[in-house]
Scaffold this active site. Structure first.
Site, PDB file in Angstrom:
ATOM      1  N   ASP A 168       3.868   1.956  -2.509  1.00 54.85           N
ATOM      2  CA  ASP A 168       3.244   3.246  -2.816  1.00 54.85           C
ATOM      3  C   ASP A 168       2.509   3.786  -1.588  1.00 54.85           C
ATOM      4  O   ASP A 168       2.704   4.928  -1.193  1.00 54.85           O
ATOM      5  CB  ASP A 168       2.298   3.156  -4.032  1.00 54.85           C
ATOM      6  CG  ASP A 168       1.228   2.065  -3.910  1.00 54.85           C
ATOM      7  OD1 ASP A 168       1.259   1.278  -2.936  1.00 54.85           O
ATOM      8  OD2 ASP A 168       0.355   2.008  -4.796  1.00 54.85           O
ATOM      9  N   ASP A 227      -2.011   1.110   3.842  1.00 57.25           N
ATOM     10  CA  ASP A 227      -3.361   1.467   4.284  1.00 57.25           C
ATOM     11  C   ASP A 227      -3.712   0.582   5.489  1.00 57.25           C
ATOM     12  O   ASP A 227      -3.348   0.904   6.623  1.00 57.25           O
ATOM     13  CB  ASP A 227      -4.314   1.270   3.101  1.00 57.25           C
ATOM     14  CG  ASP A 227      -5.735   1.715   3.384  1.00 57.25           C
ATOM     15  OD1 ASP A 227      -5.964   2.369   4.411  1.00 57.25           O
ATOM     16  OD2 ASP A 227      -6.636   1.421   2.573  1.00 57.25           O
ATOM     17  N   THR A 268      -1.416  -5.998   3.145  1.00 57.97           N
ATOM     18  CA  THR A 268      -0.577  -6.399   2.011  1.00 57.97           C
ATOM     19  C   THR A 268       0.879  -6.496   2.443  1.00 57.97           C
ATOM     20  O   THR A 268       1.531  -7.530   2.268  1.00 57.97           O
ATOM     21  CB  THR A 268      -0.687  -5.355   0.861  1.00 57.97           C
ATOM     22  OG1 THR A 268      -2.061  -5.123   0.592  1.00 57.97           O
ATOM     23  CG2 THR A 268       0.017  -5.841  -0.392  1.00 57.97           C
ATOM     24  N   LEU A 269       1.392  -5.412   3.038  1.00 54.54           N
ATOM     25  CA  LEU A 269       2.815  -5.397   3.390  1.00 54.54           C
ATOM     26  C   LEU A 269       3.157  -6.411   4.456  1.00 54.54           C
ATOM     27  O   LEU A 269       4.231  -7.004   4.411  1.00 54.54           O
ATOM     28  CB  LEU A 269       3.225  -4.001   3.862  1.00 54.54           C
ATOM     29  CG  LEU A 269       3.987  -3.184   2.844  1.00 54.54           C
ATOM     30  CD1 LEU A 269       4.561  -1.943   3.493  1.00 54.54           C
ATOM     31  CD2 LEU A 269       5.110  -3.973   2.181  1.00 54.54           C
ATOM     32  N   LYS A 313      -0.803   5.885   5.265  1.00 48.01           N
ATOM     33  CA  LYS A 313      -2.205   6.265   5.530  1.00 48.01           C
ATOM     34  C   LYS A 313      -2.675   5.537   6.789  1.00 48.01           C
ATOM     35  O   LYS A 313      -2.721   4.322   6.833  1.00 48.01           O
ATOM     36  CB  LYS A 313      -3.072   5.892   4.317  1.00 48.01           C
ATOM     37  CG  LYS A 313      -4.488   6.406   4.383  1.00 48.01           C
ATOM     38  CD  LYS A 313      -5.161   6.430   3.004  1.00 48.01           C
ATOM     39  CE  LYS A 313      -5.827   5.140   2.653  1.00 48.01           C
ATOM     40  NZ  LYS A 313      -6.598   5.211   1.382  1.00 48.01           N
ATOM     41  N   ASP A 364      -3.309   4.018  -8.272  1.00 46.91           N
ATOM     42  CA  ASP A 364      -4.415   3.861  -9.209  1.00 46.91           C
ATOM     43  C   ASP A 364      -5.779   3.786  -8.537  1.00 46.91           C
ATOM     44  O   ASP A 364      -5.894   3.529  -7.339  1.00 46.91           O
ATOM     45  CB  ASP A 364      -4.241   2.551  -9.994  1.00 46.91           C
ATOM     46  CG  ASP A 364      -4.510   1.320  -9.109  1.00 46.91           C
ATOM     47  OD1 ASP A 364      -3.857   1.194  -8.056  1.00 46.91           O
ATOM     48  OD2 ASP A 364      -5.403   0.516  -9.454  1.00 46.91           O
TER      49      ASP A 364
HETATM   50  P1  IMP Z   1      -3.331  -2.394   2.475  1.00 45.08           P
HETATM   51  O1  IMP Z   1      -3.109  -3.866   2.370  1.00 45.08           O
HETATM   52  O2  IMP Z   1      -4.704  -2.084   2.973  1.00 45.08           O
HETATM   53  O3  IMP Z   1      -2.274  -1.691   3.276  1.00 45.08           O
HETATM   54  O4  IMP Z   1      -3.370  -1.840   0.995  1.00 45.08           O
HETATM   55  C1  IMP Z   1      -2.252  -1.387   0.336  1.00 45.08           C
HETATM   56  C2  IMP Z   1      -2.542  -1.290  -1.148  1.00 45.08           C
HETATM   57  O5  IMP Z   1      -3.858  -0.795  -1.385  1.00 45.08           O
HETATM   58  C3  IMP Z   1      -1.608  -0.292  -1.796  1.00 45.08           C
HETATM   59  O6  IMP Z   1      -0.436  -0.908  -2.271  1.00 45.08           O
HETATM   60  C4  IMP Z   1      -2.461   0.283  -2.898  1.00 45.08           C
HETATM   61  O7  IMP Z   1      -2.332  -0.493  -4.082  1.00 45.08           O
HETATM   62  C5  IMP Z   1      -3.884   0.177  -2.395  1.00 45.08           C
HETATM   63  N1  IMP Z   1      -4.375   1.456  -1.813  1.00 45.08           N
HETATM   64  C6  IMP Z   1      -4.679   1.721  -0.519  1.00 45.08           C
HETATM   65  N2  IMP Z   1      -5.071   2.996  -0.343  1.00 45.08           N
HETATM   66  C7  IMP Z   1      -5.024   3.557  -1.575  1.00 45.08           C
HETATM   67  C8  IMP Z   1      -5.299   4.878  -2.067  1.00 45.08           C
HETATM   68  O8  IMP Z   1      -5.665   5.832  -1.339  1.00 45.08           O
HETATM   69  N3  IMP Z   1      -5.133   5.063  -3.410  1.00 45.08           N
HETATM   70  C9  IMP Z   1      -4.716   4.091  -4.260  1.00 45.08           C
HETATM   71  N4  IMP Z   1      -4.425   2.851  -3.843  1.00 45.08           N
HETATM   72  C10 IMP Z   1      -4.582   2.574  -2.511  1.00 45.08           C
HETATM   73 MG    MG Z   2      -3.258  -0.411  -6.238  1.00 42.38          MG
END
Ligand code: IMP
Ligand code: MG
Length: 171
Positions: free
Chosen positions: A96, A99, A103-104, A127, A155
């Site tokens: 989705d 950020d 996670t990825l 993002k 969410d």
């Molecule tokens: P990362 O590991 O920081 O890249 O986080 C990714 C995960 O954080 C995504 O799969 C979302 O579930 C959640 N996330 C990050 N930013 C947002 C946002 O703006 N709205 C909702 N969920 C977010």
């Molecule tokens: Mg989420």
């Protein structure tokens, strides 16, 4: 009361999903594509994207969760493993939003252990502001500098996934 500021309309989502789906069909026409959606946030995007990819492909899901509220816990928990045999195949992870990328990058690492021929990334939203790990995003529908958005699968504490478009959430 939280405020929902409209950011990306249903029409814009549809248009971009169509374009990205077309590109994926072209790029993977001689490959063995498996879309692997990252639960739970990608479920709506995945269901629309698969219908815009005109070549034969298969679908699987991986479950990973890292977030509570609007800030990362820094931990990622795998809640579901893929069911399909991915060895020698061309995996396209569908997310989705990317950020920090934490996670990825962990999912890419994990999928790599299953010996696919290739692993690429398709995200609805890229993002940038808080990116912590170097990660190549191969396909993205929209770019965003900052903010916290909800709707179309995204969410806030498990709510607002059902909104048909994407909104900037002001708490
Ligand atoms: P990362 O590991 O920081 O890249 O986080 C990714 C995960 O954080 C995504 O799969 C979302 O579930 C959640 N996330 C990050 N930013 C947002 C946002 O703006 N709205 C909702 N969920 C977010
Ligand atoms: Mg989420």
């Amino acid at each position: 009361m939280p405020e929902f500021i409209p950011m990306i309309s249903e029409e814009e989502i549809k248009e971009q999903t169509r374009e990205v789906g077309k590109q994926i069909a072209e790029d993977y026409k001689d490959l063995d594509l498996v879309l692997v959606g990252v639960l739970k946030g990608s479920f709506i995007f995945l269901s629309d994207l698969t219908r815009q990819i005109s070549i034969d492909h298969e679908i699987d899901l991986v479950g990973a969760s890292s977030y509570e509220g609007t800030s990362s816990t820094g931990q990622i928990v795998f809640t579901k493993q893929p069911d399909l045999e991915l060895e020698g195949r061309d995996v396209l992870l569908v997310e989705d939003i990317v950020d920090t990328g934490q996670t990825l990058s962990k999912i890419v690492e994990f999928i790599g252990l299953l010996n696919p021929r290739s692993v690429k990334i398709c995200t609805l939203i890229d993002k940038h502001e808080r990116r912590e790990v170097e990660l190549e995003v191969d396909y993205s529908c929209f770019s965003l500098d900052k903010g916290f958005i909800v709707g179309y699968g995204l969410d806030y504490n498990e709510k607002y996934r059902n909104l048909p478009a994407i909104f900037d959430l002001k708490l």
